[in-house]
Design a protein around this motif. Structure first.
Motif, mmCIF file in Angstrom:
data_model
loop_
_atom_site.group_PDB
_atom_site.id
_atom_site.type_symbol
_atom_site.label_atom_id
_atom_site.label_comp_id
_atom_site.label_asym_id
_atom_site.label_seq_id
_atom_site.Cartn_x
_atom_site.Cartn_y
_atom_site.Cartn_z
ATOM 1 N N LEU A 77 41.525 75.025 28.360
ATOM 2 C CA LEU A 77 41.661 75.880 26.601
ATOM 3 C C LEU A 77 41.235 76.489 26.948
ATOM 4 O O LEU A 77 41.894 77.297 26.169
ATOM 5 N N ASN A 78 39.545 76.985 26.653
ATOM 6 C CA ASN A 78 39.256 78.060 26.201
ATOM 7 C C ASN A 78 37.554 77.866 26.882
ATOM 8 O O ASN A 78 37.462 76.576 27.847
ATOM 9 N N ALA A 79 36.710 78.637 26.781
ATOM 10 C CA ALA A 79 35.064 78.167 26.578
ATOM 11 C C ALA A 79 34.547 76.857 27.151
ATOM 12 O O ALA A 79 33.672 76.711 28.140
ATOM 13 N N ASN A 80 34.864 75.848 25.788
ATOM 14 C CA ASN A 80 34.031 75.195 25.803
ATOM 15 C C ASN A 80 35.218 73.301 25.873
ATOM 16 O O ASN A 80 34.322 73.084 25.470
ATOM 17 N N ASP A 81 36.765 73.959 25.850
ATOM 18 C CA ASP A 81 37.129 72.523 25.562
ATOM 19 C C ASP A 81 38.500 72.716 26.951
ATOM 20 O O ASP A 81 38.443 73.656 27.513
ATOM 21 N N TYR A 82 38.974 71.069 27.293
ATOM 22 C CA TYR A 82 39.728 71.030 28.238
ATOM 23 C C TYR A 82 40.618 70.052 28.057
ATOM 24 O O TYR A 82 39.968 68.867 26.950
ATOM 25 N N SER A 83 41.665 70.073 28.175
ATOM 26 C CA SER A 83 42.414 68.245 28.438
ATOM 27 C C SER A 83 42.418 68.099 29.173
ATOM 28 O O SER A 83 42.039 67.929 30.708
ATOM 29 N N THR A 84 42.843 66.622 28.710
ATOM 30 C CA THR A 84 42.408 65.710 30.443
ATOM 31 C C THR A 84 43.435 64.280 30.179
ATOM 32 O O THR A 84 43.727 64.108 28.770
ATOM 33 N N GLU A 85 43.940 63.935 31.115
ATOM 34 C CA GLU A 85 44.606 63.105 30.762
ATOM 35 C C GLU A 85 44.129 62.311 32.149
ATOM 36 O O GLU A 85 43.917 63.103 33.209
ATOM 37 N N MET A 86 44.655 61.176 32.286
ATOM 38 C CA MET A 86 44.168 60.322 32.788
ATOM 39 C C MET A 86 45.487 59.198 33.740
ATOM 40 O O MET A 86 45.958 58.188 31.488
ATOM 41 N N HIS A 87 45.852 58.419 34.359
ATOM 42 C CA HIS A 87 46.736 57.708 34.532
ATOM 43 C C HIS A 87 46.524 57.097 36.011
ATOM 44 O O HIS A 87 46.237 57.670 36.673
ATOM 45 N N GLY A 88 46.974 55.724 36.446
ATOM 46 C CA GLY A 88 45.951 54.879 37.824
ATOM 47 C C GLY A 88 46.829 53.805 37.482
ATOM 48 O O GLY A 88 47.332 53.119 36.536
ATOM 49 N N LEU A 89 45.465 52.469 38.242
ATOM 50 C CA LEU A 89 45.691 51.876 38.222
ATOM 51 C C LEU A 89 43.734 50.797 38.219
ATOM 52 O O LEU A 89 42.907 52.156 38.050
ATOM 53 N N LYS A 90 44.549 49.978 37.360
ATOM 54 C CA LYS A 90 42.491 48.875 37.193
ATOM 55 C C LYS A 90 42.715 48.157 37.656
ATOM 56 O O LYS A 90 43.533 47.279 37.871
ATOM 57 N N PHE A 91 42.034 47.482 38.665
ATOM 58 C CA PHE A 91 42.426 46.029 39.456
ATOM 59 C C PHE A 91 40.451 45.076 39.056
ATOM 60 O O PHE A 91 39.295 45.817 39.003
ATOM 61 N N LYS A 92 41.111 44.666 38.531
ATOM 62 C CA LYS A 92 39.891 42.939 38.063
ATOM 63 C C LYS A 92 39.582 42.220 39.021
ATOM 64 O O LYS A 92 39.587 41.818 40.070
ATOM 65 N N LEU A 93 37.534 42.738 39.138
ATOM 66 C CA LEU A 93 36.953 42.423 39.913
ATOM 67 C C LEU A 93 36.568 40.984 39.476
ATOM 68 O O LEU A 93 36.075 39.512 40.700
ATOM 69 N N ALA A 94 36.340 40.723 38.235
ATOM 70 C CA ALA A 94 35.300 39.433 37.869
ATOM 71 C C ALA A 94 35.712 39.300 36.384
ATOM 72 O O ALA A 94 35.789 40.151 35.558
#
Length: 243
Positions: free
Chosen positions: A119-136
């Protein structure tokens, strides 16, 4: 696609009769509701022949994350080590009597896309999407995890192999026009969401960008962060492929 290992701690109708009669009846109904919620959460359920407890398949949580601490170190031109710590807070309140005891811990493995824009010298927009898998998990009154580290590793290998196998198959092709714009891409079925060669959750990529997971609910296609009409257009393409 970014891979994270995450160890987190779970954290009016009208009635007849006099006022004195209505008060205990209301309290009784409230107590019954609490018991039903608790029983529903803890009762054994089945999915694809497997038995489980906890939240029912298809239900959702919505969380707010506090200001977090994200650290990353470059390992190769395309590979980074990441570390992330934050407190997440439920939007609203958990129904009384539901959920696990305070102190319960979980070990999840997260497989996700992260889309970032400067977005500028110091800022970024961030989006995450996916899966999470329970190990324990580790119960609040126990000192040991539900599975040994060796068994967790075996389950993770099996999960990743299943993901790779699905990725190597031909995805569902997507090509349509919406709002005067052309879209072209594919949908990769999420393992264990297919029934009789029809898949009800897919990881969508359009115009060379990861969009997230689309899921078929009783009320129609759903997708976080995408306008409903566009989600419906994507869903129509998926159903047309399976016809």
């Amino acid at each position: 696609m970014q891979i994270l290992v995450d160890n987190t701690m779970a954290t009016s109708g009208k009635r007849t009769g006099n006022k004195n009669e209505s008060k205990p009846s209301k309290a009784k109904k409230s107590d019954t509701t609490k018991k039903d919620l608790s029983a529903s959460y803890n009762t054994f359920k089945k999915f694809e022949g497997r038995q489980y407890t906890g939240m029912q398949i298809g239900r959702s949580h919505h969380w707010d994350y506090d200001q977090g601490d994200w650290k990353e170190t470059k390992i190769t031109p395309d590979l980074w080590e990441i570390n992330y710590a934050v407190t997440k807070r439920r939007k609203g309140h958990a129904p009384e009597g539901s959920g696990v005891p305070v102190g319960t811990e979980y070990h999840w493995y997260i497989l996700s896309h992260q889309n970032v824009r400067k977005l500028n010298a110091n800022d970024y927009s961030t989006e995450m999407h996916g899966l999470k898998f329970k190990l324990a998990h580790k119960r609040a009154d126990k000192d040991k995890w539900s599975l040994s580290g060796t068994t967790q590793r075996k389950h993770l290998i099996a999960f990743l192999k299943e993901m790779i196998e699905q990725l190597e198959k031909e995805p569902v092709p997507l090509e349509f026009e919406y709002g005067g714009k052309k879209y072209k891409g594919s949908g990769t079925p999420v393992p264990e969401t297919c029934d009789e060669d029809i898949c009800y959750q897919l990881d969508v990529e359009l115009n060379d960008e990861a969009w997230g997971i689309i899921r078929c609910a009783k009320s129609g296609w759903k997708m976080d962060g995408v306008e409903p009409e566009l989600v419906e257009a994507i869903g129509d393409e998926i159903f047309a492929y399976y016809e």
